[in-house]
Write a protein that holds these residues in place. Structure first.
Motif, PDB file in Angstrom:
ATOM      1  N   ASN A  36      42.731   7.088  19.218  1.00  0.00           N
ATOM      2  CA  ASN A  36      43.663   6.101  18.665  1.00  0.00           C
ATOM      3  C   ASN A  36      44.818   5.875  19.638  1.00  0.00           C
ATOM      4  O   ASN A  36      45.432   6.824  20.110  1.00  0.00           O
ATOM      5  CB  ASN A  36      44.206   6.608  17.306  1.00  0.00           C
ATOM      6  N   ILE A  37      45.088   4.588  19.914  1.00  0.00           N
ATOM      7  CA  ILE A  37      46.279   4.256  20.702  1.00  0.00           C
ATOM      8  C   ILE A  37      47.391   4.047  19.684  1.00  0.00           C
ATOM      9  O   ILE A  37      47.340   3.118  18.877  1.00  0.00           O
ATOM     10  CB  ILE A  37      46.049   2.992  21.556  1.00  0.00           C
ATOM     11  N   SER A  38      48.373   4.931  19.698  1.00  0.00           N
ATOM     12  CA  SER A  38      49.333   4.930  18.589  1.00  0.00           C
ATOM     13  C   SER A  38      50.378   3.831  18.728  1.00  0.00           C
ATOM     14  O   SER A  38      50.639   3.328  19.825  1.00  0.00           O
ATOM     15  CB  SER A  38      50.003   6.293  18.461  1.00  0.00           C
ATOM     16  N   CYS A  39      50.972   3.487  17.592  1.00  0.00           N
ATOM     17  CA  CYS A  39      52.014   2.474  17.560  1.00  0.00           C
ATOM     18  C   CYS A  39      52.980   2.885  16.451  1.00  0.00           C
ATOM     19  O   CYS A  39      52.565   3.142  15.327  1.00  0.00           O
ATOM     20  CB  CYS A  39      51.359   1.121  17.245  1.00  0.00           C
ATOM     21  N   ARG A  40      54.271   2.966  16.802  1.00  0.00           N
ATOM     22  CA  ARG A  40      55.257   3.448  15.818  1.00  0.00           C
ATOM     23  C   ARG A  40      55.681   2.292  14.914  1.00  0.00           C
ATOM     24  O   ARG A  40      56.504   1.464  15.289  1.00  0.00           O
ATOM     25  CB  ARG A  40      56.466   4.031  16.562  1.00  0.00           C
ATOM     26  N   TRP A  41      55.037   2.192  13.756  1.00  0.00           N
ATOM     27  CA  TRP A  41      55.368   1.125  12.793  1.00  0.00           C
ATOM     28  C   TRP A  41      54.875   1.612  11.428  1.00  0.00           C
ATOM     29  O   TRP A  41      53.688   1.565  11.150  1.00  0.00           O
ATOM     30  CB  TRP A  41      54.688  -0.184  13.201  1.00  0.00           C
ATOM     31  N   ASP A  42      55.775   2.136  10.611  1.00  0.00           N
ATOM     32  CA  ASP A  42      55.302   2.640   9.332  1.00  0.00           C
ATOM     33  C   ASP A  42      55.624   1.687   8.186  1.00  0.00           C
ATOM     34  O   ASP A  42      56.302   0.687   8.355  1.00  0.00           O
ATOM     35  CB  ASP A  42      55.735   4.092   9.086  1.00  0.00           C
ATOM     36  N   ASN A  43      55.097   2.087   7.007  1.00  0.00           N
ATOM     37  CA  ASN A  43      55.130   1.222   5.820  1.00  0.00           C
ATOM     38  C   ASN A  43      56.502   1.007   5.195  1.00  0.00           C
ATOM     39  O   ASN A  43      56.694   0.067   4.438  1.00  0.00           O
ATOM     40  CB  ASN A  43      54.290   1.889   4.715  1.00  0.00           C
ATOM     41  N   GLU A  44      57.416   1.928   5.466  1.00  0.00           N
ATOM     42  CA  GLU A  44      58.718   1.868   4.792  1.00  0.00           C
ATOM     43  C   GLU A  44      59.414   0.533   5.092  1.00  0.00           C
ATOM     44  O   GLU A  44      59.566   0.154   6.260  1.00  0.00           O
ATOM     45  CB  GLU A  44      59.599   3.031   5.281  1.00  0.00           C
ATOM     46  N   VAL A  45      59.801  -0.151   4.015  1.00  0.00           N
ATOM     47  CA  VAL A  45      60.409  -1.476   4.207  1.00  0.00           C
ATOM     48  C   VAL A  45      61.881  -1.317   4.561  1.00  0.00           C
ATOM     49  O   VAL A  45      62.611  -0.580   3.914  1.00  0.00           O
ATOM     50  CB  VAL A  45      60.249  -2.345   2.929  1.00  0.00           C
ATOM     51  N   ASN A  78      40.138   7.134  14.273  1.00  0.00           N
ATOM     52  CA  ASN A  78      40.069   7.341  15.730  1.00  0.00           C
ATOM     53  C   ASN A  78      39.698   6.086  16.517  1.00  0.00           C
ATOM     54  O   ASN A  78      38.876   6.118  17.433  1.00  0.00           O
ATOM     55  CB  ASN A  78      39.072   8.469  16.066  1.00  0.00           C
ATOM     56  N   CYS A  79      40.294   4.999  16.106  1.00  0.00           N
ATOM     57  CA  CYS A  79      40.135   3.765  16.872  1.00  0.00           C
ATOM     58  C   CYS A  79      41.512   3.095  16.898  1.00  0.00           C
ATOM     59  O   CYS A  79      42.501   3.700  16.484  1.00  0.00           O
ATOM     60  CB  CYS A  79      39.058   2.864  16.259  1.00  0.00           C
ATOM     61  N   SER A  80      41.592   1.860  17.387  1.00  0.00           N
ATOM     62  CA  SER A  80      42.916   1.253  17.588  1.00  0.00           C
ATOM     63  C   SER A  80      42.986  -0.161  17.021  1.00  0.00           C
ATOM     64  O   SER A  80      41.978  -0.873  16.979  1.00  0.00           O
ATOM     65  CB  SER A  80      43.248   1.202  19.083  1.00  0.00           C
ATOM     66  N   TYR A  81      44.199  -0.530  16.602  1.00  0.00           N
ATOM     67  CA  TYR A  81      44.474  -1.919  16.198  1.00  0.00           C
ATOM     68  C   TYR A  81      45.536  -2.423  17.160  1.00  0.00           C
ATOM     69  O   TYR A  81      46.645  -1.883  17.220  1.00  0.00           O
ATOM     70  CB  TYR A  81      44.964  -1.953  14.745  1.00  0.00           C
ATOM     71  N   MET A  82      45.196  -3.468  17.917  1.00  0.00           N
ATOM     72  CA  MET A  82      46.112  -3.927  18.970  1.00  0.00           C
ATOM     73  C   MET A  82      46.385  -5.416  18.825  1.00  0.00           C
ATOM     74  O   MET A  82      45.491  -6.184  18.470  1.00  0.00           O
ATOM     75  CB  MET A  82      45.531  -3.595  20.338  1.00  0.00           C
ATOM     76  N   PHE A  83      47.626  -5.811  19.140  1.00  0.00           N
ATOM     77  CA  PHE A  83      48.006  -7.192  18.815  1.00  0.00           C
ATOM     78  C   PHE A  83      48.963  -7.787  19.848  1.00  0.00           C
ATOM     79  O   PHE A  83      49.882  -8.519  19.497  1.00  0.00           O
ATOM     80  CB  PHE A  83      48.594  -7.246  17.396  1.00  0.00           C
ATOM     81  N   GLU A  84      48.722  -7.474  21.126  1.00  0.00           N
ATOM     82  CA  GLU A  84      49.599  -8.000  22.183  1.00  0.00           C
ATOM     83  C   GLU A  84      49.751  -9.523  22.106  1.00  0.00           C
ATOM     84  O   GLU A  84      50.834 -10.075  22.303  1.00  0.00           O
ATOM     85  CB  GLU A  84      49.019  -7.614  23.562  1.00  0.00           C
ATOM     86  N   ALA A  85      48.650 -10.221  21.800  1.00  0.00           N
ATOM     87  CA  ALA A  85      48.663 -11.693  21.833  1.00  0.00           C
ATOM     88  C   ALA A  85      49.308 -12.315  20.592  1.00  0.00           C
ATOM     89  O   ALA A  85      49.453 -13.534  20.525  1.00  0.00           O
ATOM     90  CB  ALA A  85      47.237 -12.217  21.974  1.00  0.00           C
ATOM     91  N   SER A  86      49.712 -11.475  19.639  1.00  0.00           N
ATOM     92  CA  SER A  86      50.247 -12.056  18.401  1.00  0.00           C
ATOM     93  C   SER A  86      51.674 -12.576  18.582  1.00  0.00           C
ATOM     94  O   SER A  86      52.140 -13.397  17.802  1.00  0.00           O
ATOM     95  CB  SER A  86      50.208 -11.027  17.260  1.00  0.00           C
ATOM     96  N   VAL A  87      52.374 -12.097  19.596  1.00  0.00           N
ATOM     97  CA  VAL A  87      53.741 -12.561  19.863  1.00  0.00           C
ATOM     98  C   VAL A  87      53.851 -12.931  21.341  1.00  0.00           C
ATOM     99  O   VAL A  87      53.480 -12.144  22.216  1.00  0.00           O
ATOM    100  CB  VAL A  87      54.788 -11.463  19.551  1.00  0.00           C
ATOM    101  N   GLY A  88      54.330 -14.145  21.588  1.00  0.00           N
ATOM    102  CA  GLY A  88      54.594 -14.531  22.981  1.00  0.00           C
ATOM    103  C   GLY A  88      53.353 -14.883  23.786  1.00  0.00           C
ATOM    104  O   GLY A  88      53.418 -14.910  25.021  1.00  0.00           O
ATOM    105  N   GLY A  89      52.226 -15.178  23.128  1.00  0.00           N
ATOM    106  CA  GLY A  89      51.022 -15.611  23.848  1.00  0.00           C
ATOM    107  C   GLY A  89      50.674 -14.673  24.984  1.00  0.00           C
ATOM    108  O   GLY A  89      50.366 -13.498  24.763  1.00  0.00           O
ATOM    109  N   GLY A  90      50.762 -15.165  26.206  1.00  0.00           N
ATOM    110  CA  GLY A  90      50.364 -14.369  27.366  1.00  0.00           C
ATOM    111  C   GLY A  90      51.430 -13.417  27.881  1.00  0.00           C
ATOM    112  O   GLY A  90      51.192 -12.678  28.841  1.00  0.00           O
ATOM    113  N   ILE A  91      52.600 -13.407  27.272  1.00  0.00           N
ATOM    114  CA  ILE A  91      53.686 -12.558  27.789  1.00  0.00           C
ATOM    115  C   ILE A  91      53.473 -11.107  27.355  1.00  0.00           C
ATOM    116  O   ILE A  91      53.340 -10.849  26.161  1.00  0.00           O
ATOM    117  CB  ILE A  91      55.069 -13.007  27.245  1.00  0.00           C
ATOM    118  N   PRO A  92      53.441 -10.172  28.300  1.00  0.00           N
ATOM    119  CA  PRO A  92      53.368  -8.763  27.888  1.00  0.00           C
ATOM    120  C   PRO A  92      54.677  -8.387  27.195  1.00  0.00           C
ATOM    121  O   PRO A  92      55.740  -8.451  27.804  1.00  0.00           O
ATOM    122  CB  PRO A  92      53.230  -8.000  29.215  1.00  0.00           C
TER     123      PRO A  92
END
Ligand code: HSE
Length: 405
Positions: free
Chosen positions: A320-329, A118-132
């Motif tokens: 949790n702030i959800s994000c659609r990204w699962d393990n399936e390669v 019940n918490c979140s993993y967030m990574f806005e800054a990981s791509v494109g620096g300051g660009i939303p």
């Protein structure tokens, strides 16, 4: 006040701390109780720095403090960032990061741990620096079938190539300039060999498909073999050379991803993305083309993206702030089957043989000092075809793909 910690007091980490302190009024418009940085984790001390009293060298201090609700991981690299992130999420502490290496390697696993606690993993800054970019894809484009994402994802190499093009200086001289300006690392390999852009296109491709695109599976070329002569020919063709991450789903299900230098026509918006700026194109089946543009690196642009995530987490404590990204390669289609037109430079001794092998080509005439060879653009052909012709010729001086129209 919502209490938080920052892991790593480098360029981005110090930007996060300064921004949170300096922007309290603005932060309170979104999070009424305000946000306070209680701890800064770093191996070093910072005598004379007003934030030094908040520095701890022991991560356990942070984990054991029940007041801590959000952590910013701005350490970079896999370890100890991975272990620290996992431990925080397992305690229900949300983590916001700029660490693309960790997100590309462990994103879905960390997202699942966050959801379970019940918490979140967030990574806005990981791509494109300051660009939303991550939040628009996750939140605003949920009704889109995204069919392609491509763009300039690395500020350092874009700066280097802009300088090579505009000032006519060599790759080595432009890299030195980038280092002196603090853009490039002393070990610039991750940027110039394309690994950084490759991780970013892996993250974007994963979000585009909701599955895992492994960056290890993505063909990756950097810019260290691009020369001033290439830029002279490019200008003659009214094009620029840009390092791009490209991800494309075809209607028949083929899915191509790569990182490489591309020739970009002057009428394409990415042509004018210069210096440390990044530009990213997203194509959705309903919305059509979108373009995101801004500073892809730098202390405050990147900190701004991290803090926007912190505010989002602070508004969603216990959720949790959800994000659609699962393990399936997701398997990437054979890159040798991908079709492009290619710009090729050869020495004059191979010109006749090249003419025979490549058939109808468009020659490029340019006044290039110390280059007595020939340059031309091929017709459309699969990568395997161009490679076999290059092999038959015994090598070429340069081969750069043209960005598809
Ligand atoms: N080295 C990266 C770049 C930093 O130059 O774009 C931002 O991810």
């Amino acid at each position: 006040m919502i209490q938080m910690a920052v892991l790593g007091f480098g360029t981005v980490g110090s930007g996060v701390v300064e921004l949170i302190d300096g922007n309290q009024d603005m932060i309170r418009r979104s999070v009424a109780e305000g946000i306070y940085v209680k701890y800064i984790l770093d191996l070093r001390d910072f005598p004379g720095n007003p934030y030094n009293e908040r520095v701890t060298h022991d991560y356990q201090d942070i984990l054991d403090d029940p007041e801590i609700a959000v952590i910013c991981e701005t350490m970079g690299g896999r370890e100890p960032a991975y272990t620290f992130t996992k431990k925080a999420l397992e305690r229900g502490i949300s983590v916001c990061t700029s660490n693309k290496e960790l997100v590309a390697a462990h994103g879905p696993e960390l997202l699942q741990i966050a959801a379970r606690h019940n918490c979140s993993y967030m990574f806005e800054a990981s791509v494109g620096g300051g660009i939303p970019l991550i939040r628009p894809i996750n939140a605003c484009l949920t009704q889109e079938k995204i069919t392609s994402i491509f763009g300039i994802l690395n500020g350092t190499t874009n700066y280097i190539m802009t300088r090579m093009e505009k000032a006519g200086i060599s790759f080595d001289a432009a890299l030195k300039e980038a280092q002196e300006r603090g853009y490039a690392e002393r070990n610039p390999e991750a940027d110039v060999e394309g690994h950084d852009a490759c991780r970013k296109i892996a993250i974007l491709s994963s979000l585009m498909c909701g599955k895992t695109v492994r960056y290890e599976d993505i063909p990756c070329e950097g810019i260290s073999k691009i020369t001033v002569a290439d830029f002279i020919y490019a200008r003659k063709m009214n094009m620029a050379i840009k390092l791009l991450g490209v991800s494309r789903r075809e209607e028949d299900g083929r899915f191509y991803v790569r990182t490489a230098p591309f020739l970009v026509r002057a009428d394409h918006p990415l042509h004018s993305v210069q210096d440390v700026f990044n530009g990213v194109f997203v194509h959705g089946n309903m919305v059509d083309d979108l373009m995101f543009y801004g500073r892809g690196a730098g202390k405050f642009p990147t900190a701004s993206a991290v803090v926007s995530d912190v505010v989002e987490c602070a508004r969603n404590i216990g959720r949790n702030i959800s994000c659609r990204w699962d393990n399936e390669v997701l398997a990437i289609s054979d890159p040798l089957e991908e079709v492009f037109r290619y710009f090729i430079r050869i020495d004059s001794a191979r010109a006749a043989a090249a003419k025979e092998l490549f058939g109808k080509v468009t020659y490029v005439e340019a006044d290039v000092p110390e280059d007595d060879g020939e340059a031309f653009v091929t017709g459309r052909m699969a990568e395997k075809e161009v490679l076999s012709k290059i092999e038959a010729l015994g090598g070429v001086k340069q081969c750069i793909r043209l960005l598809q129209d």
